[in-house]
Design an enzyme around this catalytic site. Structure first.
Site, PDB file in Angstrom:
ATOM      1  N   GLU A  98       9.842  -0.254  25.236  1.00  0.00           N
ATOM      2  CA  GLU A  98      10.066   0.270  23.889  1.00  0.00           C
ATOM      3  C   GLU A  98      11.553   0.552  23.698  1.00  0.00           C
ATOM      4  O   GLU A  98      12.154   1.264  24.501  1.00  0.00           O
ATOM      5  CB  GLU A  98       9.273   1.559  23.676  1.00  0.00           C
ATOM      6  CG  GLU A  98       9.428   2.069  22.252  1.00  0.00           C
ATOM      7  CD  GLU A  98       8.702   3.386  21.986  1.00  0.00           C
ATOM      8  OE1 GLU A  98       8.789   4.293  22.817  1.00  0.00           O
ATOM      9  OE2 GLU A  98       8.065   3.481  20.922  1.00  0.00           O
ATOM     10  N   CYS A 154       7.323   4.338  15.654  1.00  0.00           N
ATOM     11  CA  CYS A 154       6.506   4.041  16.836  1.00  0.00           C
ATOM     12  C   CYS A 154       5.696   2.772  16.648  1.00  0.00           C
ATOM     13  O   CYS A 154       5.409   2.068  17.610  1.00  0.00           O
ATOM     14  CB  CYS A 154       5.597   5.214  17.140  1.00  0.00           C
ATOM     15  SG  CYS A 154       4.779   5.797  15.664  1.00  0.00           S
ATOM     16  N   GLU A 199       0.233  11.159  20.797  1.00  0.00           N
ATOM     17  CA  GLU A 199       0.637   9.979  20.012  1.00  0.00           C
ATOM     18  C   GLU A 199       1.944   9.515  20.619  1.00  0.00           C
ATOM     19  O   GLU A 199       2.975  10.174  20.460  1.00  0.00           O
ATOM     20  CB  GLU A 199       0.850  10.354  18.544  1.00  0.00           C
ATOM     21  CG  GLU A 199      -0.347  10.963  17.856  1.00  0.00           C
ATOM     22  CD  GLU A 199      -1.447   9.962  17.587  1.00  0.00           C
ATOM     23  OE1 GLU A 199      -1.207   8.751  17.720  1.00  0.00           O
ATOM     24  OE2 GLU A 199      -2.558  10.399  17.263  1.00  0.00           O
ATOM     25  N   LYS A 244       6.956  23.165  17.524  1.00  0.00           N
ATOM     26  CA  LYS A 244       8.293  22.965  18.109  1.00  0.00           C
ATOM     27  C   LYS A 244       8.829  21.612  17.663  1.00  0.00           C
ATOM     28  O   LYS A 244       8.422  20.566  18.154  1.00  0.00           O
ATOM     29  CB  LYS A 244       8.280  23.011  19.635  1.00  0.00           C
ATOM     30  CG  LYS A 244       9.728  23.171  20.139  1.00  0.00           C
ATOM     31  CD  LYS A 244       9.998  22.630  21.501  1.00  0.00           C
ATOM     32  CE  LYS A 244      10.199  21.162  21.551  1.00  0.00           C
ATOM     33  NZ  LYS A 244      11.412  20.651  20.862  1.00  0.00           N
TER      34      LYS A 244
END
Ligand code: NAD
Length: 483
Positions: free
Chosen positions: A386, A289, A255, A181
């Site tokens: 973040e 990331c 992750e 997906k």
């Protein structure tokens, strides 16, 4: 007018291209212009169930379940060759859908995906168990590594094709079947890859792709036929998936987000550090990331570093990813652009922080000029949360003994960087900092052979290298009585 005329916009389930059972669609945009490229189906529960059931049947089938490892390797190598032959079109499509400059998609993302396929093709014939000398008379003991079954591969929007292949290649090399997906913002290269999967000769149902947003992802995670979820995305969604897979006792790899510190020691080559940190902080406009986001600089050199970083960032050319000479593309969506600009304002308004000058942006796309903030302290939101955009925070330090604790003062632990001419200092810091990967005197690079993943809230498990083989298999112990 959009240049892409040969788009694949339907979903692959059991070898058939289908448009979904509920009729809903999701638009996908060119972030460089804001124009709609096309629409893809929003898969409902019935579509997800059809995909999982197809993958279950394929897992049990003699065509796939009985396929020799050498033939799995050949299929992966064929897929790598097909992707390489079509690399230019893939790179252009990734740039159009995601926004990243063509230099990033064609020079990094697509070749990395090709290499991953070849690397795991090599592993397919080398997935060994062990024989064990047990302290039991008259028995022989051996282990086998077996595939898990149907794996749900859920991917984010920042490197759609590359991250899909990070999961797909080891999942197939180990004999699993998959339902992929892709992120709702960037489904197009995954659908195009599905076309190549068929041409490479994987049996129907081995690889299925469903498109849609969080609801589709949730339906996939919750389906009882799914044995494993391999997810890359935000920490928030990762926690939800961990809770659900924990309850259902499914395998899971996560992750998640990062907030990488970059430590520039007093003896570092400042100019080299500025260059490397510009790359580390601004690749794909900071939508990485492992992007370097918090720069710890000796207070005697803090201002010099911040000025040079700001000047370097200001000199980068912002533009559509397909325009030649573009260094920085747009952010992926209008929503994400607005979120990142809100963080810039939050940083600017903090007492003691300075936002270095930025020129305005023009154009219809979702552009954000890099923002360099200096004089940042550890408690400020821009230093803790973040942002996933081109926002670079420079933090002065006086006491090198505090560096590890300060670098670790976030929930994340994905990547970290150290810049020093002293190899002992650099390695001591690298060994102590809590991060899944540390780069010394270099920007963040990746290789299929190097384990990848995060500590703390940055994830569970590791991808790449042998780690991914372990992540997509489980061990069976076989005892034989020799009496
Ligand atoms: P996201 O978590 O919003 O979405 C990721 C994927 O999960 C998408 O496909 C989305 O549709 C799906 N999803 C959303 N909610 C879901 C749910 N409840 N159940 C199941 N699936 C769901 O993340 P994003 O905004 O697409 O990506 C950015 C994030 O990804 C950042 O936090 C970034 O750090 C992280 N990321 C991590 C890595 C890594 O390797 N650690 C790599 C790239 C990106």
């Amino acid at each position: 007018m959009h240049p892409h005329t040969d788009l694949r916009t339907d979903m692959l389930i059991d070898g058939d291209w289908i448009s979904g059972s509920c009729g809903g669609t999701i638009p996908t945009y060119d972030p460089g212009t804001g124009a709609v490229i096309t629409e893809v189906p929003e898969a409902g529960e019935a579509d997800v169930a059809a995909a999982v059931e197809a993958a279950s049947r394929a897992f049990e089938s003699p065509e796939w379940g009985g396929m020799l490892p050498a033939d799995r390797a050949k299929a992966l190598l064929r897929l790598a060759d097909l992707l390489e032959a079509d690399a230019d079109a893939f790179a252009r499509l990734e740039t159009a859908d995601q926004g990243q400059p063509l230099g990033v998609s064609s020079g990094f993302a697509v070749p990395n995906a090709v290499e991953h396929l070849r690397y795991y093709a090599g592993w397919a014939t080398k997935i060994t168990g062990v024989t064990t000398p047990l302290s039991v008379p008259d028995v022989d003991h051996r282990t086998r590594r077996e595939p898990l079954g149907v794996c749900a591969l859920i991917t984010p929007w920042n490197f759609p094709l590359m991250i899909c292949v990070w999961k797909l290649a080891p999942a197939l090399a180990t004999g699993n079947t998959v339902v992929v997906k892709p992120a709702e913002q960037t489904p197009l290269t995954t659908l195009r890859l599905a076309e190549l999967v068929r041409r490479a000769g994987f049996p129907d149902g081995v690889v299925n792709v469903v498109t849609g947003g969080p609801g589709t992802g949730r339906a996939l995670v919750e389906h009882p036929g799914v044995a494993k979820v391999s997810f890359t995305g935000s920490t928030e969604v990762g926690r939800e998936i961990a809770a659900r897979t924990g309850h259902d006792l499914k395998h899971v790899s996560l992750e998640l987000g990062g907030k990488a510190p970059s430590i520039i020691t007093s003896d570092a080559d400042i100019d080299a550090a500025v260059q490397g940190n510009l790359t580390g902080g601004l690749l794909n406009s900071g939508q990485v990331c492992a992007a370097y986001t918090r720069f710890f600089v000796d207070s005697a050199r803090h201002d010099e570093f911040a000025e040079k970083l700001a000047a370097g960032a200001a000199s980068m050319k912002l533009g559509h990813g397909l325009t030649e000479g573009t260094d920085l593309g747009p952010l992926v969506s209008a929503e994400h652009r607005d979120r990142v600009e809100r963080y810039v304002a939050v940083g600017r308004d903090e007492d003691g922080a300075r936002l270095h000058e930025r020129s305005p942006v023009d154009g219809e796309g979702y552009f954000v000029r890099p923002a360099v903030l200096s004089g940042v302290t550890d408690d400020m939101r821009v230093a803790r949360e973040e942002i996933f955009g081109p926002v670079l925070s420079v933090l002065p330090y006086d006491d090198p003994d505090e560096l590890v604790a300060r670098a670790d003062a976030t929930d994340h632990g994905l990547g970290a960087a150290v810049w020093s001419r002293d190899i002992a200092t650099a390695n001591r810091l690298a060994n102590r900092v809590r991060a899944g990967t540390v780069w010394i005197n270099m920007p963040p690079l990746l290789d299929a052979a190097a384990s990848w993943g995060g500590m703390k809230a940055s994830g569970l498990g590791r991808e790449m290298g042998w780690s991914a083989i372990e992540a997509f298999t489980e061990v069976k112990s076989v005892w034989t009585h020799l009496g």
